[in-house]
Design an enzyme around this catalytic site. Structure first.
Site: not given
Lengths: 405, 424, 85
Positions: B341, B309, B405, B320, B169, B346
């Site tokens: 997002k 993010h 990830f 975050e 990602c 996403h």
């Protein structure tokens, strides 16, 4: 800034570990045989370079077995062996001073095939939690980073067979930009029934049935390649950092790297392999005359072999340099191929011997290659050029050189 | 002297619009483009919402042959690349092929084509052995995704470095970061960089179901993506792509190109903690931010907008927020932070590039896109997330971040051309 | 009546998430916290999903996420099995 190789780890079809692999290469022992992972008897292509003696539970923590594809297990084992070879204890170094750059072409493919089957035969609830990362192309970088506490700049690159050299090139870039140690390399494995058919769909897989004659790079009888699995991982270190920690051995220097791309299909412009070789030599500050051996991409497909022979003779002149392709003993490992060739080149430097291209006996005269075949050739090797091409037009080249004690 | 890298062309395909202008219109209006999954019957799945993109490959100018051989993610990438080149005003015929490269990011690449082929080859998973009679000639292209950057390279005849960065990602940030490095070190002068992912396919939906990472607001798809809101319950899977023309600044200036922004800093770190989990302290993302600011030659107080993010999972948004406080200190509380997002979902590896596009457009237009669906902030997420309504505000320096990830944490700094220290 | 034993649960845990090489197969893990056994949230999700499928019961995510030991998980499973009769 110079970047040295201080550790090597190998999982190859003809040998687990650097020395077992190197012995097999010098003795001409092949890792190619009948595919045993599933019943392939009805298929036209049935020979593969398989890593058959790898007992995952002996080399990978039990905790990681349920969540890893076979390719990731190769990567974890090779990484651990490379660190052991370098006598690096990651826990003793600063976490941000260690990075991981790997390449894979097919990801955790057998793992994902199993999850596809569960999804479609049984339903979404049967899909494993691990599918969300066991398949993706960054899995090996992530797992190695976690296993060894490496928190520095890290990445995963894909460029089919050229990707492994790109990973080494990017690891060198990463070291030069300030990360003292970078673990790098590549592995691949896709020998489940679906992955195998994907290889076959490339149209370049040999349908030969004799393991010694199925993959004959640069031979008049070349008829395609044999897919292999496994690969290699290397420890790269800034030369100063390696010296400062008292590294006990330097295998060599990654002295040059470049990558290029072929013109679009149908273009009259020339392909890019020659330019990759020339740019890598220029990057190393060397000329063709300095090169003692070329480890060829060795597609095993006549048109591609000819194109590579043309590129090599354009750079070195007719029969201007010894050329070899020990991958004829392992098959083409996709992302694992380039790093394994770099390891082989470093061992050539160490032992002063150029391993032979197995199988190949009859090289067309007009290739104008000095192909080392039949048996290994003793030669002082201080500089080696490693070439790799990835399907669709990727060309990469790495120059390794000896580092005097 | 350091070569500087600027964005001179942008191409976007994202939910809610067919091009860059519509994308920006969606973001600044605060509308959302998530909906109930229509590509297949989502009823057996835990999460049934997604950011789908209405994409007509023929109308986008792809030939029947291109459509046949390219996976949907490749189609998105190629269309965006053509858009970006057009937007940049580059004369493709005048490009030096040897000095032109491609860096493409993708997390799951050709998942859609693989799944379609698998269903045929296996008769829906009937047997472990698959049937060679139904083998597609493109299977290898879908297993090995480096065909994607190859297709992009062919659109402009690039013969310099071409590669695929597949860091899950954070791929969309890392591919652009990789391209910046290529230009800076002199390996290329122009790089088509960006990312594409089209993961709305059963296997991907199922794998995020399994780890319970995706939203279950199935009865309210338009409001399913709720970054930083107390009621958030996961991210909304989406498909999109963004491609950029990146150029060495001097050559961009010489040809009189319009410059959206300079990419002045980029860094990535790993958390070496867990393949999917995040520690709460945000340490490694904070380190990536610190390193990216350092490369930009600015300190945290220069940051005028943080493009987060903001995936909308419980753990991400807290992680975050902690990372912003850790890296920007008190300035974090004064700085607008938002997550697009909330509007477009996403798209895994692609979203980092889509967010770079949003960041560059925020600089260009002086508008900060909002975080939609943010009504009741999580008490532990206590920054200014620009709820619901876009904010007109000049922005000179944007920080955009990603987390993925494998433990990847990446940060990039974009600056308005002509800002002190940035390229004019 | 079906009930699960701690040995059954251990077998499933090992199959879904492995175990430490140093683990003593005869040790009673009932009250050893999952954290100490090295089972994280992902391991418990995989284990929970397996048990739900194999035994036809439902283990709510939020409840499983709060469990700290194999005994607590075993109790939840057996309550469910009893209720499902």
């Amino acid at each position: 800034m110079r970047v040295h190789v201080t550790g090597l780890g190998v999982t190859a079809p003809n040998g687990l570990g650097v020395e077992a692999y190197w012995d097999a290469v010098l003795e001409g022992r092949t890792g190619i045989g009948e595919l045993t992972r599933f019943d392939a008897s009805a298929l036209p292509a049935r020979l593969a370079g398989q890593v058959l003696d790898f007992a995952a539970e002996e080399h990978v923590p039990n905790r990681l077995l349920p969540q890893t594809d076979v390719s990731t297990r190769f990567a974890l084992a090779a990484a651990e062996w490379a660190l052991a070879d370098a006598k690096v204890d990651p826990a003793a170094l600063t976490d941000y001073d260690m990075g991981v750059v790997t390449s894979t072409a097919s990801g955790g493919f057998e793992f994902t095939h199993r999850e596809f089957q569960k999804l479609w035969s049984r339903g979404p609830r049967y899909v494993s939690v691990y599918e969300s990362f066991a398949w993706f192309y960054a899995v090996n970088t992530g797992q190695i980073s976690i296993r060894h506490g490496m928190r520095g700049p890290s990445s995963a690159l894909v460029a089919e067979q050229a990707g492994g050299l790109d990973a080494i090139g990017h690891a060198r870039r990463t070291a030069r930009r300030g990360t003292p140690l970078v673990l790098t390399g590549g592995v691949d494995s896709a020998f489940d029934p679906w992955g195998w058919l994907a290889h076959v769909s490339s149209g370049r897989v040999s349908t030969g049935t004799d393991p010694g004659r199925a993959y004959l790079p640069f031979d008049t009888g070349a008829r395609g390649y044999v897919p292999g699995e496994g690969g290699a991982v290397l420890v790269l270190e800034q030369a100063e950092a390696a010296r400062a920690r008292g590294a006990h051995r330097v295998h060599g220097e990654i002295a040059g790297y470049a990558s290029t791309f072929d013109p679009p299909p149908g273009s009259p412009r020339p392909p890019g392999l020659r330019r990759a070789a020339e740019l890598a030599l220029a990057d190393a500050g060397l000329t063709a005359a300095d090169v003692d051996v070329v480890f060829a991409d060795a597609a095993g497909v006549p048109a591609l072999d000819r194109a590579e022979a043309d590129a090599i003779t354009a750079v070195f002149g007719p029969r201007g340099v010894p050329v070899t392709a020990p991958k004829s003993l392992t098959g083409r490992l996709l992302a694992g191929g380039g790093p394994l060739d770099v390891v082989t080149a470093l061992l050539s430097v160490r032992d002063g011997v150029i391993p032979a291209t197995a199988g190949t006996t009859d090289v067309p005269d007009d290739y104008r290659l000095d192909l080392v075949h039949g048996s290994p050739r003793g030669a002082a090797v201080t500089t080696a050029l490693v070439l790799a091409r990835g399907r669709w037009g990727f060309n990469s080249a790495v120059v390794v050189t000896a580092v005097p004690d | 002297m350091t070569r500087r890298v600027v964005i001179t062309g942008i191409g976007v395909r994202a939910p809610g619009g067919a091009g860059t202008a519509q994308f920006w219109d969606l973001l600044t209006s605060g509308r959302t483009a998530t909906r109930r999954i229509s590509f297949f019957d989502p009823s057996p799945y835990r999460s049934q919402v997604a950011g789908e993109t209405d994409f007509d490959a023929s109308a986008e100018g792809l030939s029947p042959r291109e459509i046949r051989r390219m996976d949907r993610a490749t189609q998105f990438a190629v269309v965006c690349a053509r858009d970006a080149v057009r937007d940049s005003g580059l004369d493709v015929g005048a490009l030096d092929p040897h000095r032109t490269g491609v860096c493409l990011g993708s997390a799951v690449a050709a998942a859609t084509s693989l799944e379609n082929e698998y269903r045929v080859l296996s008769n829906d998973g009937e047997k472990w052995l698959v049937d060679p009679e139904h083998l597609s000639p493109y299977t290898f292209d879908h297993v090995v995704p480096s065909v994607m950057p190859a297709e992009v390279a062919w659109t402009v005849g690039a013969e310099g470095p071409v590669t695929m960065v597949s860091n899950g990602c954070t791929s969309g940030l890392d591919s652009v970061g990789h391209a910046v490095a290529l230009i800076r070190e002199g390996s290329a002068d122009v790089v088509l960089a960006g990312a594409s992912d089209t993961p709305i396919t059963p296997i991907v939906v199922a794998c995020f179901d399994a780890i319970k990472a995706t939203s279950t607001y199935n009865d309210d798809p338009e409001h399913a993506s709720r970054p930083f809101d107390a009621s958030r319950n996961g991210f909304v899977l989406a498909e999109s792509a963004a491609m950029f023309v990146l150029e060495e600044h001097g050559s961009a200036r010489r040809r009189g190109a319009h410059v959206y922004a300079e990419i002045s800093g980029y860094a990535t770190r790993c958390n070496a903690y867990h393949m999917t989990g995040l520690k709460t302290d945000g340490r490694e993302m904070a380190e990536a931010i610190r390193a990216a600011l350092d490369e930009s030659g600015v300190d945290g107080t220069a940051v005028g907008y943080v493009n987060a993010h903001g995936s909308g999972t419980k753990q991400n948004d807290r992680h975050e927020t902690a990372a912003f406080k850790r890296s920007l200190g008190e300035h974090a509380r004064r700085t607008p932070v938002s997550s697009i997002k909330s509007m477009v979902g996403h798209s895994l590896g692609a979203i980092g590039s889509v967010e770079i596009a949003a960041s560059a457009l925020a600089i260009e237009h002086g508008v900060i896109p909002p975080t939609a669906n943010l009504h009741t902030p999580d008490p532990e997420c206590d920054l200014d997330y620009v709820p619901l309504v876009a904010r007109e505000q000049r922005v000179d320096t944007v920080l955009t971040v990603g987390s993925g990830f494998g433990g990847f944490q990446s940060a990039m700094v974009l600056r308005r051309p002509g800002t002190a220290g940035a390229s004019a | 009546m079906r009930t699960m034993t701690i040995d059954d649960l251990r077998t499933i845990l090992v199959s879904c998430a492995g175990e430490e090489e140093s683990a003593d197969p005869r040790a009673d893990i009932s009250d050893v916290p999952f954290d100490d056994l090295g089972y994280d949230s992902l391991a418990l999700m995989e284990t929970g999903a397996r048990i739900e499928r194999d035994f036809g019961i439902s283990l709510p995510d939020e409840v499983v996420a709060e469990l700290r030991t194999p005994r607590a998980l075993l109790d939840l499973i057996n309550e469910n099995l009893a209720g499902a009769r």
